[in-house]
Design an enzyme around this catalytic site. Structure first.
Site, PDB file in Angstrom:
ATOM      1  N   THR A 133       0.818  -1.216   0.000  1.00 26.39           N
ATOM      2  CA  THR A 133       0.000   0.000   0.000  1.00 26.39           C
ATOM      3  C   THR A 133       0.852   1.266   0.000  1.00 26.39           C
ATOM      4  O   THR A 133       0.681   2.154  -0.844  1.00 26.39           O
ATOM      5  CB  THR A 133      -0.949   0.004   1.203  1.00 26.39           C
ATOM      6  N   GLN A 169      -5.241  -1.698  -3.464  1.00 24.66           N
ATOM      7  CA  GLN A 169      -4.989  -0.392  -2.865  1.00 24.66           C
ATOM      8  C   GLN A 169      -4.053   0.388  -3.793  1.00 24.66           C
ATOM      9  O   GLN A 169      -3.009  -0.123  -4.214  1.00 24.66           O
ATOM     10  CB  GLN A 169      -4.350  -0.530  -1.487  1.00 24.66           C
ATOM     11  N   ASP A 192      -8.033   3.641  -1.225  1.00 30.83           N
ATOM     12  CA  ASP A 192      -6.919   4.243  -0.484  1.00 30.83           C
ATOM     13  C   ASP A 192      -6.327   5.448  -1.220  1.00 30.83           C
ATOM     14  O   ASP A 192      -5.105   5.593  -1.324  1.00 30.83           O
ATOM     15  CB  ASP A 192      -5.818   3.205  -0.221  1.00 30.83           C
ATOM     16  N   ASP A 219     -12.257   3.039   1.483  1.00 25.39           N
ATOM     17  CA  ASP A 219     -11.353   3.663   2.457  1.00 25.39           C
ATOM     18  C   ASP A 219     -10.517   4.768   1.812  1.00 25.39           C
ATOM     19  O   ASP A 219      -9.309   4.860   2.028  1.00 25.39           O
ATOM     20  CB  ASP A 219     -10.411   2.606   3.061  1.00 25.39           C
ATOM     21  N   ARG A 283     -15.416   3.361   8.446  1.00 24.57           N
ATOM     22  CA  ARG A 283     -15.185   2.167   9.245  1.00 24.57           C
ATOM     23  C   ARG A 283     -13.823   2.331   9.919  1.00 24.57           C
ATOM     24  O   ARG A 283     -12.911   2.963   9.374  1.00 24.57           O
ATOM     25  CB  ARG A 283     -15.234   0.889   8.399  1.00 24.57           C
ATOM     26  N   TRP A 285     -10.122   1.565  11.190  1.00 24.89           N
ATOM     27  CA  TRP A 285      -8.988   0.724  10.831  1.00 24.89           C
ATOM     28  C   TRP A 285      -8.082   0.596  12.043  1.00 24.89           C
ATOM     29  O   TRP A 285      -7.504   1.576  12.503  1.00 24.89           O
ATOM     30  CB  TRP A 285      -8.232   1.341   9.655  1.00 24.89           C
TER      31      TRP A 285
END
Length: 373
Positions: A133, A169, A192, A219, A283, A285
């Site tokens: 990532t 990601q 991401d 996300d 959400r 992490w």
């Protein structure tokens, strides 16, 4: 029939290539850009100051790539003025690059674009594995005191082009320094997109985003920074690869437990190209590197479109760390995505709590300021 304007086509047609879209630039503006690619910010013959460097892919500056300019900028407080163009490259600025400023000379973030297309699962050319990532980031910034204005940071890696890659990601920007500010910037990606983080668990990096635009699906704003998003626009994207909601999540903070503040979103708006209620607002992490994290997010005085699931706007990334045990709250939001039909699913700040959920409350003695010509 003209094909739909995907992000990749938009980037290819941006910054001086408008005729590819059947558009015509204002002649005076086009002429001015040819003669003054750096706008009101000087040029190599008339520098704003000795610490200013000029980047232009057409060779009218000191450097033709952003990375070359960053590498040469070894003094504290250096400024890069970047001429309009699409700079397809990855850029990494070290922690020693403190007080650095990047200015998109076109005055509009659409004019100056830094873009690449690595994903977490993309194999490295040297055969040493995949990028991961962090390694997928188009731009990585580690130094304190960074400012960017009028620049698009993008990662145009697309799932449809790489069906065999599971690590999807694809970061447009990873920023880790304290006192990092972005004015009128755009962050484009899918999963991401914007990684607002810090250099270490014990480093509470303060970051400020004003009049910025971020889009994505999974996300797409995440990390452990103390970040304020002020008058920003968040856009959730439609997905044809999924048959049912949720299509994704706007925020995934990973705030350290010792940090009293995480992400603050104020006076912003959320729109969507996806069907109604397709997206969760957030959400939590809790990464394996910090299982004591207590993700924190406050969204206040903002407009939420119908793309946000109003009934259940939060969900778990892992059932071991339920969102109800984290620090998620809202205050005085509006729009169909902000309707409170199940109160226990939408924690609200009290008036007293809201008094500290402000830019000053999160940033302390730091007052970020935009760049003036």
């Amino acid at each position: 029939m003209t094909p739909p304007l995907t992000r990749r086509r938009f980037l290819a047609a941006s910054a001086g290539a408008a005729p590819a879209l059947g558009l015509s630039a204002t002649p005076a503006l086009a002429d001015d850009r040819r003669s003054r690619p750096f706008g009101p910010y000087g040029d190599p013959a008339r520098r704003r100051d000795p610490l200013t460097l000029y980047v232009d892919q057409r060779g009218r500056g000191d450097f033709t790539t952003v990375q070359a300019a960053v590498t040469a900028a070894t003094a504290a407080g250096q400024t890069l003025v970047i001429a309009p163009g699409v700079y397809r490259e990855t850029v990494s600025a070290p922690a020693t690059a403190t007080g650095m400023t990047w200015i998109g000379a076109g005055g509009d973030a659409r004019d100056t674009v830094i873009v690449h297309d690595n994903a977490a699962g993309t194999p490295k050319p040297d055969g040493s594995g995949t990028y991961g990532t962090t390694g997928s980031a188009t731009v990585t910034l580690r130094g304190d005191g960074f400012t960017a204005q009028g620049i698009t940071f993008a990662n145009d890696w697309l799932r449809a082009d790489h069906p065999g890659i599971s690590g999807t990601q694809a970061v447009a920007l990873k920023v880790m320094g304290d006192r990092s500010a972005f004015f009128g910037c755009r962050f484009l990606g899918h999963q991401d997109t914007l990684y607002a983080d810090s250099l270490a668990l014990t480093a509470f990096a303060r970051q400020y985003f004003r009049d910025c635009y971020a889009e994505g699906d999974v996300d797409f704003v995440f990390g452990r920074a103390t970040a304020v998003f002020d008058h920003c626009h968040f856009r959730t994207l439609d997905r044809t690869d999924l048959a049912a909601a949720p299509y994704g999540f706007v925020f995934a903070p990973s705030t350290a437990a010792a940090d009293p503040n995480g992400y603050l979103v104020t006076r912003s708006r959320f729109t969507s190209t996806a069907p109604d209620a397709s997206y969760k607002l957030a959400r939590p992490w809790v990464p394996s590197s910090d299982t004591t994290a207590r993700p924190s997010l406050v969204v206040r005085d903002s407009q939420l479109s119908a793309g946000i699931d109003a009934v259940a706007p939060y969900t778990n990334m892992s059932d071991s760390f339920p969102w109800q045990r984290q620090r998620f709250a809202e205050y005085h939001n509006s729009g169909p995505g902000a309707a409170v039909s199940v109160p226990e699913n939408r924690p609200q700040l009290t008036d007293a709590q809201a008094e500290s959920a402000t830019r000053t409350g999160y940033l302390g003695d730091w007052t970020p300021r935009p760049v003036r010509p």
